[in-house]
Design an enzyme around this catalytic site. Structure first.
Site, PDB file in Angstrom:
ATOM      1  N   ARG A   1      16.226   1.418  31.325  1.00 61.29           N
ATOM      2  CA  ARG A   1      14.882   1.991  31.551  1.00 61.29           C
ATOM      3  C   ARG A   1      13.865   0.920  31.934  1.00 61.29           C
ATOM      4  O   ARG A   1      12.853   1.231  32.551  1.00 61.29           O
ATOM      5  CB  ARG A   1      14.373   2.699  30.287  1.00 61.29           C
ATOM      6  CG  ARG A   1      15.166   3.913  29.896  1.00 61.29           C
ATOM      7  CD  ARG A   1      14.623   4.520  28.621  1.00 61.29           C
ATOM      8  NE  ARG A   1      13.230   4.916  28.776  1.00 61.29           N
ATOM      9  CZ  ARG A   1      12.835   6.016  29.387  1.00 61.29           C
ATOM     10  NH1 ARG A   1      13.720   6.846  29.884  1.00 61.29           N
ATOM     11  NH2 ARG A   1      11.551   6.277  29.497  1.00 61.29           N
TER      12      ARG A   1
ATOM     13  N   PRO B   1      27.170  -3.982  12.523  1.00 63.74           N
ATOM     14  CA  PRO B   1      26.127  -3.652  11.554  1.00 63.74           C
ATOM     15  C   PRO B   1      25.535  -4.904  10.892  1.00 63.74           C
ATOM     16  O   PRO B   1      24.495  -4.824  10.254  1.00 63.74           O
ATOM     17  CB  PRO B   1      26.836  -2.767  10.531  1.00 63.74           C
ATOM     18  CG  PRO B   1      28.291  -2.926  10.790  1.00 63.74           C
ATOM     19  CD  PRO B   1      28.455  -3.383  12.187  1.00 63.74           C
TER      20      PRO B   1
ATOM     21  N   GLU C   1      37.865  -2.670  10.641  1.00 62.45           N
ATOM     22  CA  GLU C   1      37.016  -3.262   9.605  1.00 62.45           C
ATOM     23  C   GLU C   1      36.144  -4.375  10.151  1.00 62.45           C
ATOM     24  O   GLU C   1      35.300  -4.916   9.451  1.00 62.45           O
ATOM     25  CB  GLU C   1      37.862  -3.786   8.446  1.00 62.45           C
ATOM     26  CG  GLU C   1      38.638  -2.713   7.725  1.00 62.45           C
ATOM     27  CD  GLU C   1      37.773  -1.524   7.338  1.00 62.45           C
ATOM     28  OE1 GLU C   1      36.844  -1.716   6.530  1.00 62.45           O
ATOM     29  OE2 GLU C   1      38.014  -0.418   7.848  1.00 62.45           O
TER      30      GLU C   1
ATOM     31  N   ASP D   1       5.467   4.935  26.649  1.00 59.39           N
ATOM     32  CA  ASP D   1       6.339   5.448  25.598  1.00 59.39           C
ATOM     33  C   ASP D   1       6.017   4.763  24.275  1.00 59.39           C
ATOM     34  O   ASP D   1       5.473   3.669  24.252  1.00 59.39           O
ATOM     35  CB  ASP D   1       7.808   5.155  25.931  1.00 59.39           C
ATOM     36  CG  ASP D   1       8.321   6.006  27.092  1.00 59.39           C
ATOM     37  OD1 ASP D   1       7.649   6.986  27.436  1.00 59.39           O
ATOM     38  OD2 ASP D   1       9.384   5.665  27.629  1.00 59.39           O
TER      39      ASP D   1
HETATM   40 CL1  6GU Z   1      26.263  -1.991  16.392  1.00 53.57          CL
HETATM   41  N1  6GU Z   1      28.209  -1.070  14.869  1.00 53.57           N
HETATM   42  C1  6GU Z   1      28.687  -0.397  13.819  1.00 53.57           C
HETATM   43  N2  6GU Z   1      30.018  -0.300  13.646  1.00 53.57           N
HETATM   44  N3  6GU Z   1      27.909   0.205  12.919  1.00 53.57           N
HETATM   45  C2  6GU Z   1      26.604   0.115  13.110  1.00 53.57           C
HETATM   46  C3  6GU Z   1      26.025  -0.574  14.199  1.00 53.57           C
HETATM   47  C4  6GU Z   1      26.889  -1.171  15.074  1.00 53.57           C
HETATM   48  N4  6GU Z   1      24.687  -0.482  14.111  1.00 53.57           N
HETATM   49  C5  6GU Z   1      24.445   0.239  13.015  1.00 53.57           C
HETATM   50  N5  6GU Z   1      25.581   0.599  12.399  1.00 53.57           N
END
Ligand code: 6GU
Length: 252
Positions: free
Chosen positions: A155, A90, A117, A170
């Site tokens: 794709r 994230p 974590e 698209d």
């Molecule tokens: Cl790639 N991993 C995690 N654990 N949470 C996320 C993510 C990735 N992308 C958005 N939230």
């Protein structure tokens, strides 16, 4: 295109990889998918532990550097070119169609999925991965994000999507920078709702114009963030900065 997925949950991929678009791409030799279990590289031969408690305390578990780094290096050495290493986290840069196009330019992608974590920071320092997030929300691991990347990237591999004109039209493609226009098929009327008559007219120029207008209007209504009348701004370059106002300068 070759994908190597590095994960603690290899079973999660069997359903997805067996699914139609990717399955057909694999069967026709355009895409390869290899799934690797990070646990197989655990230095702890007995319990195969891959994670441990964070130094400094706190909740959760952290993926061990002495497990992930050997795993990545071993997978890189499986072919004569190491491939482009993507870490799903994230904290990464946000996945957009522009990023998908960049990734599709590599012949081999390694997709490193985390759980718990997070990753020991030294994994980043040693491997300098391309860190990617699929959006601002919390996932319990990188596996679903890796599937998103494999879907979007495959794709763009020539020959994977039947109609070569298809994906270009698209949403978010180069010719269709906003949202796609409304589509209709039979029946002509359903519960009093009819198909716009222009689509039945056979007049290709008018149809193209209607679709263009419909696309612009939808983008304006639903995704004002994408909208400029001449097309959306590039989303994957840093925002343009205004020069700071000069103190003491009079504005005419
Ligand atoms: Cl790639 N991993 C995690 N654990 N949470 C996320 C993510 C990735 N992308 C958005 N939230």
């Amino acid at each position: 295109m070759r994908f190597d997925v590095l994960t603690l949950f290899p079973e999660m991929f069997s359903g997805y990889v067996g699914q139609s678009l990717l399955r057909r791409a694999i069967d026709s030799g355009l895409v390869e998918v290899h799934i690797h279990n990070i646990r197989d590289w655990s230095p702890d031969k007995k319990h195969k532990k891959v994670d441990d408690r964070p130094y400094g305390g706190g909740p959760g578990m952290v993926l061990r550097v002495d497990c992930v780094v050997p795993c990545v290096e071993a997978v890189q050495a499986m072919t004569d070119q190491p491939g482009h290493l993507v870490m799903l986290t994230p904290q990464g840069r946000r996945l957009t169609q522009t990023v998908v196009r960049q990734l599709a330019g590599y012949p081999r992608l390694l997709l490193l999925c985390g759980r718990y974590e997070g990753f020991d920071e030294r994994i980043r320092l040693l491997l300098a991965p391309d860190e990617i997030s699929i959006g601002d929300y919390v996932l319990s691991g990188g596996e679903t994000a890796a599937m998103v990347i494999m879907d979007a990237v495959s794709r763009l591999v020539p020959g994977v999507v039947g109609d070569p004109e298809g994906p270009q039209w698209d949403s978010f493609s180069e010719q269709m920078p906003g949202l796609e226009f409304a589509q209709y098929t039979r029946p002509r009327e359903y519960r009093g709702l009819t198909v716009p008559s222009v689509l039945l007219s056979g007049d290709h120029a008018r149809i193209a114009q209607w679709r263009q207008e419909n696309s612009v209007e939808r983008t304006r209504m639903r995704r004002a963030d994408l909208f400029t009348p001449s097309g959306p701004p590039p989303t994957d370059s840093p925002p343009e900065r205004q020069p700071p106002e000069q103190p003491g300068q009079a504005t005419p």
